[in-house]
Design an enzyme around this catalytic site. Structure first.
Site, PDB file in Angstrom:
ATOM      1  N   ASP A   7      -3.625   4.104   4.009  1.00 43.87           N
ATOM      2  CA  ASP A   7      -2.710   5.169   3.586  1.00 43.87           C
ATOM      3  C   ASP A   7      -3.112   5.552   2.160  1.00 43.87           C
ATOM      4  O   ASP A   7      -2.737   4.875   1.206  1.00 43.87           O
ATOM      5  CB  ASP A   7      -1.264   4.640   3.620  1.00 43.87           C
ATOM      6  CG  ASP A   7      -0.263   5.694   3.200  1.00 43.87           C
ATOM      7  OD1 ASP A   7      -0.541   6.891   3.382  1.00 43.87           O
ATOM      8  OD2 ASP A   7       0.801   5.312   2.687  1.00 43.87           O
ATOM      9  N   GLU A  68      -3.905   8.363   8.614  1.00 48.37           N
ATOM     10  CA  GLU A  68      -3.051   9.472   9.038  1.00 48.37           C
ATOM     11  C   GLU A  68      -3.672  10.777   8.602  1.00 48.37           C
ATOM     12  O   GLU A  68      -4.174  10.892   7.486  1.00 48.37           O
ATOM     13  CB  GLU A  68      -1.650   9.347   8.405  1.00 48.37           C
ATOM     14  CG  GLU A  68      -0.700   8.556   9.261  1.00 48.37           C
ATOM     15  CD  GLU A  68       0.770   8.734   8.842  1.00 48.37           C
ATOM     16  OE1 GLU A  68       1.099   9.691   8.138  1.00 48.37           O
ATOM     17  OE2 GLU A  68       1.576   7.877   9.222  1.00 48.37           O
ATOM     18  N   ASP A 141       3.736   1.521   1.446  1.00 50.74           N
ATOM     19  CA  ASP A 141       2.388   2.035   1.706  1.00 50.74           C
ATOM     20  C   ASP A 141       1.568   1.054   2.537  1.00 50.74           C
ATOM     21  O   ASP A 141       0.730   1.462   3.339  1.00 50.74           O
ATOM     22  CB  ASP A 141       1.665   2.332   0.388  1.00 50.74           C
ATOM     23  CG  ASP A 141       2.362   3.433  -0.396  1.00 50.74           C
ATOM     24  OD1 ASP A 141       2.297   4.590   0.043  1.00 50.74           O
ATOM     25  OD2 ASP A 141       2.986   3.130  -1.422  1.00 50.74           O
TER      26      ASP A 141
END
Lengths: 166, 166
Positions: A7, A68, A141
């Site tokens: 992330d 992502e 995170d």
């Protein structure tokens, strides 16, 4: 198979290394965050992120990287900053010849919680349950990075089933 | 003193290496573009950009890197994409322990053309005149990279004058 979920961010980059046990269940290998101080010049922060990700890849030899895909709405400044961190992580993966898989936030939610509109707490609880952990991975995170790694494990397993049935 | 100016992008990254002659005049060492094909996955494109910039830094040993600071208006997708290329170039500079200087577009125009609202053709013509070239550097991204390198040379010279007078 070990998956490195990431992330990305310049202040905090979360990472999660996830593998499968013999029964095919997802298991956490390690997770955490790479943090850089706001006062440090951007090039040095990117250098620290690249160095730490490169070390993780070297130490754990993951088979793939999962991130992502990003959507920022209208925040151009955030897009530029996260883009810089993301560029460095894509580079670290490419330098190790690792395949990179991108998942939309809704795909990660679908894979873990069964529906694409799950909220943050529900997602974190699903990460805890799926990985059979006592506690939710911290900080957020790190939990997000673990979630995208688990999403890829599920996706890869589904792909193997499809291939096997073909 | 050799300055490496860079105009980052994932499709085309312009670069310009500029030095000073004995009379203190800016002189072009080399300029060009690093291009990557649209069909190639982003990690491989970033790998190519990082590899070529690292080779330029190794071969020409510049003293500093100069880049334009970015402003995108509302284009978030462009900001993310250019951010990725920019992250890789900042990393390459940091890995070589090179200082990085950022200049706003208006500062580059002011330094080269004498006013901050010069248009693209005027800027390119000033690059040609200041560097005593027969032709404008091609393509545009290379000329832009040369311009920001010349801007930094001017700025560094001014700083030396200020320091000398102090």
């Amino acid at each position: 198979m070990i998956i490195l979920g990431i992330d990305p961010g310049t202040a905090t980059t979360g990472y999660g290394l996830v593998t499968e046990d013999e029964a095919g269940e997802a298991r956490l290998v390690r997770c955490g965050v790479i943090t850089t101080a706001p006062g440090v010049p951007m090039p040095e922060r990117l250098l620290a992120i690249h160095r730490e990700l490169t070390a993780l890849i070297r130490d754990y030899a993951p088979d793939a990287v999962a991130v992502e895909s990003l959507f920022f709405g209208r925040n151009v400044t955030t897009a530029l900053t996260v883009g810089q961190a993301r560029g460095v992580l894509l580079l670290a993966a490419a330098q190790a010849s690792l395949p990179i898989y991108e998942y939309k936030p809704a795909e990660v939610k679908q894979a873990l919680a069964g529906y694409g509109a799950a909220d943050k707490r529900q997602m974190q609880e699903m990460v805890r349950i799926l990985l059979d952990l006592d506690d939710i991975p911290r900080p957020d995170d790190a939990a997000d990075a673990v979630a995208v790694a688990v999403c890829h494990l599920h996706s890869a397993r589904l792909q193997r089933l499809i291939d096997g049935a073909g």
